[in-house]
Design a protein around this motif. Sequence first.
Motif, short mmCIF file in Angstrom:
data_model
loop_
_atom_site.label_atom_id
_atom_site.label_comp_id
_atom_site.label_asym_id
_atom_site.label_seq_id
_atom_site.Cartn_x
_atom_site.Cartn_y
_atom_site.Cartn_z
N HIS A 153 12.30 76.53 23.65
CA HIS A 153 11.82 75.56 24.72
C HIS A 153 11.20 76.11 25.86
N ARG A 154 10.01 75.73 26.16
CA ARG A 154 9.20 76.32 27.17
C ARG A 154 9.69 76.08 28.73
N VAL A 155 9.83 76.98 29.44
CA VAL A 155 10.50 76.86 30.60
C VAL A 155 9.24 76.42 31.71
N GLU A 156 9.42 75.13 32.33
CA GLU A 156 8.01 74.99 33.15
C GLU A 156 8.44 75.73 34.50
N ARG A 157 7.49 76.51 34.76
CA ARG A 157 7.72 77.22 36.12
C ARG A 157 6.54 76.63 37.27
N PRO A 158 7.04 76.50 38.44
CA PRO A 158 6.53 75.73 39.31
C PRO A 158 5.48 76.63 39.77
N GLU A 159 4.33 76.00 39.95
CA GLU A 159 3.00 76.87 40.39
C GLU A 159 3.35 77.36 41.87
#
Length: 137
Positions: free
Chosen positions: A6-12
């Motif tokens: 699972h790719r962890v979505e990091r906030p910009e």
Amino acid sequence: MAIKLHRVERPEEDFQMAPMIDMVFLLLVFFMCVSTLAQADKSKEVTLPESLESEVAEDLSDRGVVTVDADGQAFLGERSVSAAEIKAELQSSLEQNPRLRVTVRADQETSYKDIKAVLRVCADAGAYEVIYATHQQ
């Protein structure tokens, strides 16, 4: 058996501009002040005599500069001054800074009588450490 990743979505991340603007403003003020001070210390251009024995001073603090052009006219900075004005300025400077050393910059075409007159004024003002500027060959 396949493994699911699972790719962890990091906030910009936001780039903060306020510190950058502050730094640019401080640099601008600094360079404006330095350029103003550089103009204040500017002295009249003369062609210094050459000498094989001249030495470049390492410590340039506590210096006053009197320039004598080829016609024998004395200058403090780029301002033309009389002997009385040189004496008054040097006495005032010496009261504020007793360790003041005076550098006499004279054009190589200046007659010695004009240089001697400036040296006499420096002595009369109480400046006992007078340095005669030459260009190192």
